[in-house]
Write a protein that holds these residues in place. Structure first.
Motif, PDB file in Angstrom:
ATOM      1  N   GLN A   1       6.532  -0.055  -0.127  1.00 49.30           N
ATOM      2  CA  GLN A   1       7.923  -0.390   0.151  1.00 49.30           C
ATOM      3  C   GLN A   1       8.359   0.133   1.528  1.00 49.30           C
ATOM      4  O   GLN A   1       7.859   1.159   2.002  1.00 49.30           O
ATOM      5  CB  GLN A   1       8.785   0.284  -0.915  1.00 49.30           C
TER       6      GLN A   1
ATOM      7  N   SER B   1      -1.862  -3.233  -4.522  1.00 49.93           N
ATOM      8  CA  SER B   1      -0.818  -2.455  -5.180  1.00 49.93           C
ATOM      9  C   SER B   1       0.551  -2.908  -4.684  1.00 49.93           C
ATOM     10  O   SER B   1       0.722  -3.232  -3.509  1.00 49.93           O
ATOM     11  CB  SER B   1      -0.996  -0.961  -4.887  1.00 49.93           C
ATOM     12  N   GLY B   2       1.504  -2.901  -5.593  1.00 49.59           N
ATOM     13  CA  GLY B   2       2.873  -3.182  -5.193  1.00 49.59           C
ATOM     14  C   GLY B   2       3.625  -1.884  -4.958  1.00 49.59           C
ATOM     15  O   GLY B   2       4.814  -1.900  -4.611  1.00 49.59           O
ATOM     16  N   TYR B   3       2.923  -0.746  -5.119  1.00 50.53           N
ATOM     17  CA  TYR B   3       3.637   0.529  -5.047  1.00 50.53           C
ATOM     18  C   TYR B   3       3.133   1.435  -3.910  1.00 50.53           C
ATOM     19  O   TYR B   3       3.878   1.755  -2.992  1.00 50.53           O
ATOM     20  CB  TYR B   3       3.525   1.252  -6.390  1.00 50.53           C
ATOM     21  N   ALA B   4       1.855   1.844  -4.009  1.00 53.71           N
ATOM     22  CA  ALA B   4       1.318   2.740  -2.972  1.00 53.71           C
ATOM     23  C   ALA B   4      -0.199   2.790  -3.067  1.00 53.71           C
ATOM     24  O   ALA B   4      -0.799   2.357  -4.064  1.00 53.71           O
ATOM     25  CB  ALA B   4       1.895   4.153  -3.127  1.00 53.71           C
TER      26      ALA B   4
ATOM     27  N   SER C   1       0.207   2.684  -9.181  1.00 50.04           N
ATOM     28  CA  SER C   1       1.376   1.888  -9.559  1.00 50.04           C
ATOM     29  C   SER C   1       2.566   2.761  -9.937  1.00 50.04           C
ATOM     30  O   SER C   1       3.604   2.277 -10.341  1.00 50.04           O
ATOM     31  CB  SER C   1       1.006   0.971 -10.728  1.00 50.04           C
ATOM     32  N   THR C   2       2.388   4.081  -9.796  1.00 47.07           N
ATOM     33  CA  THR C   2       3.505   4.974 -10.113  1.00 47.07           C
ATOM     34  C   THR C   2       3.587   6.098  -9.090  1.00 47.07           C
ATOM     35  O   THR C   2       2.574   6.486  -8.491  1.00 47.07           O
ATOM     36  CB  THR C   2       3.350   5.593 -11.522  1.00 47.07           C
ATOM     37  N   GLY C   3       4.785   6.595  -8.898  1.00 44.76           N
ATOM     38  CA  GLY C   3       4.981   7.721  -8.000  1.00 44.76           C
ATOM     39  C   GLY C   3       5.047   9.035  -8.753  1.00 44.76           C
ATOM     40  O   GLY C   3       5.220  10.100  -8.157  1.00 44.76           O
TER      41      GLY C   3
ATOM     42  N   ASP D   1       5.786  14.700  -6.543  1.00 50.01           N
ATOM     43  CA  ASP D   1       5.664  13.252  -6.715  1.00 50.01           C
ATOM     44  C   ASP D   1       5.502  12.559  -5.353  1.00 50.01           C
ATOM     45  O   ASP D   1       5.701  13.172  -4.309  1.00 50.01           O
ATOM     46  CB  ASP D   1       6.910  12.703  -7.431  1.00 50.01           C
TER      47      ASP D   1
ATOM     48  N   PRO E   1       3.482  -6.766   1.333  1.00 49.06           N
ATOM     49  CA  PRO E   1       2.470  -6.157   0.460  1.00 49.06           C
ATOM     50  C   PRO E   1       1.099  -6.809   0.630  1.00 49.06           C
ATOM     51  O   PRO E   1       0.074  -6.124   0.595  1.00 49.06           O
ATOM     52  CB  PRO E   1       3.036  -6.384  -0.947  1.00 49.06           C
TER      53      PRO E   1
ATOM     54  N   PRO F   1       2.805   4.134   1.274  1.00 49.62           N
ATOM     55  CA  PRO F   1       3.755   3.437   0.402  1.00 49.62           C
ATOM     56  C   PRO F   1       3.792   1.953   0.762  1.00 49.62           C
ATOM     57  O   PRO F   1       3.567   1.581   1.919  1.00 49.62           O
ATOM     58  CB  PRO F   1       5.089   4.103   0.736  1.00 49.62           C
TER      59      PRO F   1
END
Ligand SMILES: [Zn+2]
Length: 863
Positions: free
Chosen positions: A567, A516-519, A595-597, A604, A573, A565
């Motif tokens: 980031q 994942s690039g997000y979380a 891929s989304t918060g 959120d 990553p 997370p």
């Protein structure tokens, strides 16, 4: 074997009580002819047995040597201890039998299978005898008797030995607890004087904490025969079921001022599942010990003190398996020589009693072979008949959210040779629903019916109110598993799916999380989620926890979900993904990439409602004044199960230790006197500076004595103040204590300490009588006993109606830190898997508990 004891009697009168006297072999063993090509222990070691405490290495080197010289013995390694010591047994029988061993074993084991046993000619069936020594490592007489018993059986030439070897097989387990025995032998030898002292104040006789009784993690292995939390027990039980012995002897020691005990125990304290014939056979065998001990002039007793109630003990577990378990307890010389109320107690004297009763047991088994085999056959035949008549046809159990806990439970059943099936279709029993994907079925009609009854036993009526150990051990409660008996009416064969053939169900390996690039998100239900979290934290990755539930996509997440997370971390990553994959694989826990918060419901991923976690740096206070078993359980859970780095600090060194290295300090139970004022001051500063203290059971008394917590104990006055007979005093006193009983408690699953639980009713185990009033802060008692909480076990009359509404856990605070008080031990005997998560939560989530929800320490504590 009668003639064997005549010369023994003479040597007894000469040598008994003479300390430091050089003893001949005839002090210990019958004067018969021995094969000259097998060395005596004395010839091998260069000193006589009893002169020194053998180390485990010495013991094994002798046994290995003589078994290599004798066609009567086979050397088998059946496991390794935590410290890497071999767990070994010898299979001892005639040369002829040893050539044909597997066929004989199969014939013997078929006696436990009703389909085959009716046709067996018992004359042809060998009896199997399991002799196990010194499961408590500092009860050394059995351990040191081992070489003599082995020498006698391998080198001895007599009719009675031939008779035994011809028709019986001895499984000789010389050391049930090698790590503990090694610890103790070192202690006893390093303090031995050239001129023996019988002064019990000598350092030789006061072993330093934790002593050699327990195993590496300070666990009492003689409480582990049913649930097998440790490698020593797993190895032992695997031999037990491989051989299905008819007699098992379990050689122990007790206080120095006692004499010698052999079973039967207290008649009113026999497990109700144990057949009467078992106790009759025990009594018959006892007559052989009577005769043998009378001959050498040793005092003894029977039918008092010890009992045959708890199936987790070595002398009682066999009784639930068609075998006769026998406990021996010898007064301990602990080191080499002690003054006792019965005169000078020498180490050799204690060894001789063990040798004598080992031999009397072997003789009894040999004489009673047919009767013991008949008992075993009838036991399994009766079990089948009783199972057929039982209205309960199966047990269904499962947990939708935590396969790890279910698998550990199944592993115990499988190691005990209990058949388990997958549930084939959805099932609703008495309002409880079970899904095929997460539920399993134990059919009652199987050979281990009796052991199933023993493991699932719910006890609420007792013939006696005194317990040598705990009063109940209902296994599914220990695992906090939903379970239900399926009655005849709702049972159909179609619910039985595939049988579990391995130790655990075959399961697809956990799929590695995609990058994942997000979380990433990890739910907290899995038993090993703490292990995975720690692994991630150790890599230096920042983690957060959801304090409330939310919905992301179409999936609902509970409070306690971990968010990682991508980031803003020190790792790239790719590196984060590698750590996540490893954590997931090592702990068998699902971690999903997102891929989304943005959540569909609830906060959120970027919300302030999540709490940033810190890696727990845990110190456990150990040593004098702490209870080795309970602090050992905490150590085992964190070190062995969760893979955490923990420090164990001696209580008397706390005042000189730098506690700022830690985030959590565990007081696992004890008086904590050794902390002194200096240690207490250090701990106060640690908490006030923001650290977390976990105090379990009587550690709460110490916390209160230090004004670190505001807590009040519920007083329970004795019921009767009327005059009582003096003779009833001991019984009265015992029946005032809660002896180890299972209660129901209500858990606030919205509280950080309740994370990972879905059901707010959980079973807890209680073996003390510390009754805590709930906190005055209405948010600070996350665990509380329900109004009529007794689930299984004995509750003394004076506690009737008193347990309900008392606190199981209270969260206090002092300065910037938290103090979590646990009235019960959540890690009890390392098989209370159901409450381990409470302890894990206290370690991982103290920062998630808002100070507003705590009971502050009294002011004086802050001065
Ligand atoms: Zn013992």
């Amino acid at each position: 074997m009668k003639q064997l004891f005549i010369s023994l009697f003479l040597s007894a009168t000469i040598y008994c009580g003479l300390a430091g006297q050089k003893l001949p072999l005839s002090y210990y063993l019958p004067e018969i002819n021995y094969q000259s090509d097998i060395p005596t222990p004395e010839a091998f070691f260069g000193f006589q047995i009893g002169d020194w405490h053998l180390s485990h290495d010495q013991l094994l080197s002798y046994l290995k040597h003589i078994s290599s010289l004798s066609a009567r013995a086979k050397w088998v390694e059946h496991g390794r201890t935590y410290e890497g010591r071999p767990l070994v047994h010898l299979v001892i029988t005639s040369e002829q039998n040893n050539k044909n061993l597997e066929a004989l074993r199969l014939k013997h084991v078929s006696n436990t299978n009703p389909d085959l046993s009716a046709k067996l000619d018992l004359e042809e069936v060998p009896l199997v005898f399991y002799l196990g020594n010194s499961i408590h490592g500092n009860e050394a007489s059995g351990f040191n008797a081992g070489p003599l018993v082995a020498y006698y059986m391998l080198a001895g030439k007599s009719q009675s030995i031939d008779k035994f070897l011809d028709k019986c097989i001895l499984i000789f387990d010389p050391s049930l607890n090698p790590d503990g025995a090694q610890r103790f032998s070192t202690w006893a030898n390093m303090h031995k004087n050239s001129n023996l002292t019988s002064d019990n104040q000598d350092r030789e006789y006061s072993e330093s904490w934790p002593g050699g009784r327990s195993n590496h993690y300070w666990f009492d292995l003689n409480r582990d025969w049913l649930s097998m939390a440790h490698p020593e027990s797993r190895g032992r039980i695997s031999i037990f079921h491989h051989w299905k012995p008819n007699v098992l002897t379990d050689h122990h020691e007790m206080g120095t001022n006692a004499t010698f005990f052999f079973m039967p125990g207290v008649p009113s304290r026999v497990n109700p599942n144990t057949p009467k014939k078992n106790q009759q056979l025990t009594a018959k065998i006892a007559q052989y010990h009577v005769k043998a001990l009378d001959k050498i002039g040793s005092l003894y007793y029977s039918e008092e003190g010890y009992d045959d109630f708890y199936y987790g003990k070595g002398s009682t577990f066999p009784d639930a398996n068609g075998c006769v378990g026998i406990l021996f307890e010898q007064a301990s010389s602990r080191g080499h020589l002690q003054q006792s109320e019965n005169g000078l107690l020498t180490f050799p004297f204690t060894i001789r009693n063990q040798v004598t009763t080992a031999l009397s047991s072997l003789e009894a088994a040999s004489d009673l072979r047919i009767e013991l085999l008949e008992h075993q056959r009838a036991f399994f035949q009766d079990a089948r008949k009783e199972a057929a008549l039982d209205n309960r046809k199966a047990i269904v159990f499962g947990d939708k959210y935590d396969p790890a806990r279910v698998n550990h439970f199944i592993e115990i059943l499988r190691r005990q040779q209990i058949k388990v099936h997958h549930l084939a279709k959805p099932l609703m029993v008495e309002g409880k629903s079970f899904e095929p994907s997460s539920s399993f079925v134990i059919p009652m009609e199987q050979d281990q019916y009796k052991l199933i009854l023993g493991a699932f036993q719910v006890l609420n009526q007792f013939e006696d109110s005194i317990f040598y150990d705990i009063s109940t051990w209902t296994l599914p409660h220990a695992f906090n598993l939903s379970y239900q008996y399926i009655p005849k009416l709702s049972f159909e064969k179609g619910i039985l799916g595939k049988e579990v053939t391995g130790l655990t169900p075959d399961a697809e390996p956990i799929a590695a999380a995609a990058k994942s690039g997000y979380a990433y998100l990890m739910e907290w239900d899995n038993y090993y989620a703490p292990k995975a979290l720690y692994h991630i934290q150790k890599a230096g990755i920042r983690t957060k926890v959801f304090r409330e539930g939310m919905t992301l996509g179409d999936k609902n997440y509970q409070p306690g979900t971990i968010m990682i997370p991508v980031q803003g971390q020190d790792l790239t990553p790719d590196q984060i993904h590698a750590v996540i994959s490893e954590a997931s694989k090592k702990s068998n826990v699902v971690i999903v990439p997102v891929s989304t918060g943005y959540t569909a419901k609830g906060i959120d991923l970027g919300s302030n409602g999540l709490v940033t976690l810190e890696i727990p740096k845990v110190a456990i206070i150990v040593g004098e004044g702490t209870t080795s078993s309970t602090v050992g359980e905490a150590w085992h859970l964190l070190d062995h199960r969760y893979g955490m780095v923990v420090s164990k600090i001696e209580a008397n060194r706390i005042s000189r230790s730098d506690l700022s290295k830690y985030t959590v300090i565990v007081l696992g139970g004890g008086s904590y006197q050794a902390l002194g004022n200096g240690g207490a001051q250090q701990i106060k500063e640690f908490v006030q500076g923001g650290g977390t203290l976990i105090g379990i059971q009587n550690a709460i008394n110490w916390l209160k004595s230090q004004n670190l917590v505001s807590v009040s104990f519920r007083e329970v006055p004795d019921v009767d103040k009327k005059r009582r007979p003096y003779g009833a005093m001991t019984d009265d006193l015992f029946s005032l204590e809660i002896p180890g009983t299972i209660f129901e408690a209500d858990l606030d699953i919205s509280h950080p300490l309740g994370f990972g639980y879905r059901n707010n009713k959980i079973p807890v185990f209680r073996d003390g009588d510390l009754l805590l009033e709930p906190s005055k802060n209405v948010y600070a008692t996350p665990l509380i006993y329900t109004s009529s909480p007794l689930l299984s076990g004995y509750l003394p009359r004076k506690f009737n109606g008193k347990m309900g509404g008392t606190a199981g856990i209270i969260v206090g605070s002092s300065g910037a830190g938290k103090i979590i008080m646990m009235a019960d031990n959540p890690n009890f005997r390392e098989h209370w898997f159901g409450t381990n998560k409470l302890f894990a939560n206290a370690i991982f989530f103290p920062k998630a508990i808002n100070n507003m929800g705590t009971e502050p320490a009294p002011r004086a504590g802050n001065e």
